[in-house]
Scaffold this motif. Structure first.
Motif, PDB file in Angstrom:
ATOM      1  N   ILE A 224       5.354  -2.325  -9.091  1.00  0.00           N
ATOM      2  CA  ILE A 224       5.147  -3.369  -7.998  1.00  0.00           C
ATOM      3  C   ILE A 224       5.956  -2.602  -6.680  1.00  0.00           C
ATOM      4  CG2 ILE A 224       5.850  -5.371  -6.761  1.00  0.00           C
ATOM      5  CD1 ILE A 224       5.154  -6.763  -9.387  1.00  0.00           C
ATOM      6  N   ASP A 225       6.968  -2.054  -7.081  1.00  0.00           N
ATOM      7  CA  ASP A 225       8.023  -1.306  -6.012  1.00  0.00           C
ATOM      8  C   ASP A 225       7.200  -0.247  -5.491  1.00  0.00           C
ATOM      9  OD1 ASP A 225      10.007  -3.175  -6.508  1.00  0.00           O
ATOM     10  OD2 ASP A 225      11.135  -1.902  -7.939  1.00  0.00           O
ATOM     11  N   PHE A 226       6.593   0.558  -6.350  1.00  0.00           N
ATOM     12  CA  PHE A 226       5.878   1.904  -5.772  1.00  0.00           C
ATOM     13  C   PHE A 226       4.726   1.271  -4.921  1.00  0.00           C
ATOM     14  CE2 PHE A 226       2.472   4.907  -6.469  1.00  0.00           C
ATOM     15  CZ  PHE A 226       2.970   5.928  -6.005  1.00  0.00           C
ATOM     16  N   LEU A 227       3.930   0.474  -5.223  1.00  0.00           N
ATOM     17  CA  LEU A 227       2.838   0.191  -4.364  1.00  0.00           C
ATOM     18  C   LEU A 227       3.180  -0.570  -3.059  1.00  0.00           C
ATOM     19  CD1 LEU A 227       0.435  -1.595  -7.057  1.00  0.00           C
ATOM     20  CD2 LEU A 227       0.213   0.469  -6.014  1.00  0.00           C
ATOM     21  N   ARG A 228       4.459  -1.371  -3.147  1.00  0.00           N
ATOM     22  CA  ARG A 228       4.885  -1.799  -1.839  1.00  0.00           C
ATOM     23  C   ARG A 228       5.422  -0.693  -1.129  1.00  0.00           C
ATOM     24  NH1 ARG A 228       8.524  -4.897  -3.663  1.00  0.00           N
ATOM     25  NH2 ARG A 228       7.355  -6.905  -3.931  1.00  0.00           N
ATOM     26  N   ALA A 229       6.247   0.303  -1.370  1.00  0.00           N
ATOM     27  CA  ALA A 229       6.601   1.314  -0.499  1.00  0.00           C
ATOM     28  C   ALA A 229       5.476   2.327  -0.104  1.00  0.00           C
ATOM     29  CB  ALA A 229       7.532   2.224  -1.333  1.00  0.00           C
ATOM     30  N   SER A 230       4.432   2.426  -1.063  1.00  0.00           N
ATOM     31  CA  SER A 230       3.293   3.423  -0.806  1.00  0.00           C
ATOM     32  C   SER A 230       2.458   2.670   0.405  1.00  0.00           C
ATOM     33  CB  SER A 230       2.441   3.500  -2.078  1.00  0.00           C
ATOM     34  OG  SER A 230       1.348   4.302  -1.707  1.00  0.00           O
ATOM     35  N   LEU A 231       2.308   1.197   0.270  1.00  0.00           N
ATOM     36  CA  LEU A 231       1.662   0.620   1.384  1.00  0.00           C
ATOM     37  C   LEU A 231       2.219   0.589   2.784  1.00  0.00           C
ATOM     38  CD1 LEU A 231      -0.788  -1.158   2.096  1.00  0.00           C
ATOM     39  CD2 LEU A 231       0.400  -3.270   1.553  1.00  0.00           C
ATOM     40  N   SER A 232       3.775   0.440   2.647  1.00  0.00           N
ATOM     41  CA  SER A 232       4.313   0.556   3.921  1.00  0.00           C
ATOM     42  C   SER A 232       4.307   2.010   4.457  1.00  0.00           C
ATOM     43  CB  SER A 232       5.931   0.147   3.634  1.00  0.00           C
ATOM     44  OG  SER A 232       5.948  -1.009   2.963  1.00  0.00           O
ATOM     45  N   ALA A 233       4.359   2.985   3.669  1.00  0.00           N
ATOM     46  CA  ALA A 233       4.404   4.573   3.996  1.00  0.00           C
ATOM     47  C   ALA A 233       3.013   4.460   4.528  1.00  0.00           C
ATOM     48  CB  ALA A 233       4.482   5.127   3.066  1.00  0.00           C
ATOM     49  N   SER A 234       1.794   4.233   4.097  1.00  0.00           N
ATOM     50  CA  SER A 234       0.631   4.384   4.673  1.00  0.00           C
ATOM     51  C   SER A 234       0.330   3.807   6.079  1.00  0.00           C
ATOM     52  CB  SER A 234      -0.429   3.729   3.819  1.00  0.00           C
ATOM     53  OG  SER A 234      -0.391   2.370   3.662  1.00  0.00           O
ATOM     54  N   ARG A 235       0.951   2.623   6.406  1.00  0.00           N
ATOM     55  CA  ARG A 235       0.885   2.292   7.759  1.00  0.00           C
ATOM     56  C   ARG A 235       1.917   2.490   8.834  1.00  0.00           C
ATOM     57  NH1 ARG A 235       0.498  -4.175   5.624  1.00  0.00           N
ATOM     58  NH2 ARG A 235      -1.754  -4.176   4.749  1.00  0.00           N
TER      59      ARG A 235
END
Length: 377
Positions: A224-235
């Motif tokens: 979950i932490d990785f997905l949240r960080a990855s989504l923030s980075a993609s935006r």
């Protein structure tokens, strides 16, 4: 369309050789002297060939034509420069009123240029010589010829500048479109978490729920932490180095739960570098590459070290592993695509100022080194 008014007005700018030097007041004064002297020399040759020369003296004829040509040239140069200085907006628009003023000024300068040097050489008063009955009549046709020639040259230069400006704008649009395309590709890549990684992680969570629920919970939390960080980075348009290192750490921590003792990792970063702003998702492809091509194929696993340091105007990022290396690593479907996309993105963001280097480690493994220019601000 804006152009450089100083450069646009000089006749020698018609020739590519003379456009190699940036326009300036001193350059244009030198060019005016050269241009006027060439015209004076050409007129001397013409008069000699036509048999019109002072009695027994070609040097005298040359001196007179050079003096007259330079007087006319510098008078026109100064008059047009003063006109552009006094009415810059009208000069930029190239209005008909500005054209009419240019014609009147050039004609006046030509008449003065023909009259004044000749009067001074004869010891006469230039004003009296100019106002003498019938003195202007023979000067006006010559002035009209010079005016027509000068206005034609100005028009040619202006059309050339318009073409060059349009071409530069077109190239800028093409470059911007290329950058937007590269960023769009990046967004697509960022939004697509590698399927086998996600499936394997979720499969591991499911397999651990019954036997090791605490480990399964930890693995799910890290996912979950990785997905949240990855989504923030993609935006994001930009990220801090610290945030990117945290994303890499979340990814490696998640894989560490799944791979167990086969994966060891650590992050070594200078504290003063963590606030540096960089484009998002530059480190992640290097970490993924080290895991997939270096550690996973190796039975006993290995260690990944992420390093970051600043110095000499560069941000130095390294992802090192002691895995299979460049030669022994087995080929994988899509291998090399991630690094190719990263290189393309670096070119779009930094041109030739950024580098991606792949170095073979001894005794085993690979170091991916990323050199990025630091923002001087």
């Amino acid at each position: 369309m804006p152009t450089n008014p100083v450069r646009a007005q000089h006749p020698l700018d018609m020739f590519a050789l003379f456009r190699r030097w940036p326009a300036s007041v001193w350059r244009n004064l030198v060019y005016t002297a050269l241009w006027s002297s060439l015209i004076g020399l050409a007129l001397t040759v013409f008069f000699v060939l036509m048999g019109a020369r002072p009695t027994g003296s070609i040097p005298k004829l040359l001196g007179l034509t050079l003096l007259t040509a330079n007087t006319i040239g510098f008078l026109i140069h100064g008059a047009l420069a003063a006109l552009r200085w006094a009415f810059p907006a009208a000069a930029a628009r190239r209005s008909w009123a500005m054209r009419a003023c240019q014609v009147l000024l050039i004609e006046s300068c030509a008449v003065l240029g023909f009259t004044v040097p000749d009067a001074l050489l004869r010891g006469a008063d230039p004003v009296s010589a100019l106002l003498r009955d019938g003195a202007l009549a023979p000067m006006l046709p010559m002035g009209l010829i010079i005016t027509a020639l000068t206005m034609t040259i100005l028009a040619v230069n202006e059309r050339r500048l318009v073409r060059e400006t349009e071409a530069a704008l077109q190239q800028q649009k093409i470059a911007e479109a290329g950058q937007l395309l590269a960023e769009a590709r990046l967004r697509t890549l960022q939004a697509q978490i590698e399927p086998h990684f996600l499936y394997n992680t979720l499969a591991n969570v499911v397999s651990l729920i019954g036997s090791e629920p605490d480990r399964a919970k930890h693995m799910l939390e890290r996912l979950i932490d990785f997905l949240r960080a990855s989504l923030s980075a993609s935006r994001a348009e930009q990220a801090t180095l610290g945030a990117e290192l945290d994303l890499a750490a979340a990814y490696l921590d998640l894989l560490g739960v799944r791979m167990g003792a086969r994966l060891r990792w650590r992050v070594e970063a200078d504290a003063d570098c963590r606030a540096v702003r960089i484009a998002p998702m530059l480190i992640q492809p290097l970490v993924e590459n080290a895991v997939m091509h270096g550690i996973e194929p190796k039975v006993e696993g290995g260690e990944i070290v992420v390093r970051a340091a600043c110095g000499d105007g560069l941000l130095r990022l390294e992802v090192s592993d002691d895995g299979m290396g460049l030669v022994l690593a087995p080929p994988r479907p899509g291998g090399g695509v991630g690094l190719a996309n990263l290189r393309e993105r670096l070119r779009s963001l930094h041109g030739h100022a950024a580098q991606l280097q792949l170095l073979e480690n001894q005794p085993a493994g690979v170091t991916s080194r990323l050199l990025l220019p630091l923002d001087p601000a």
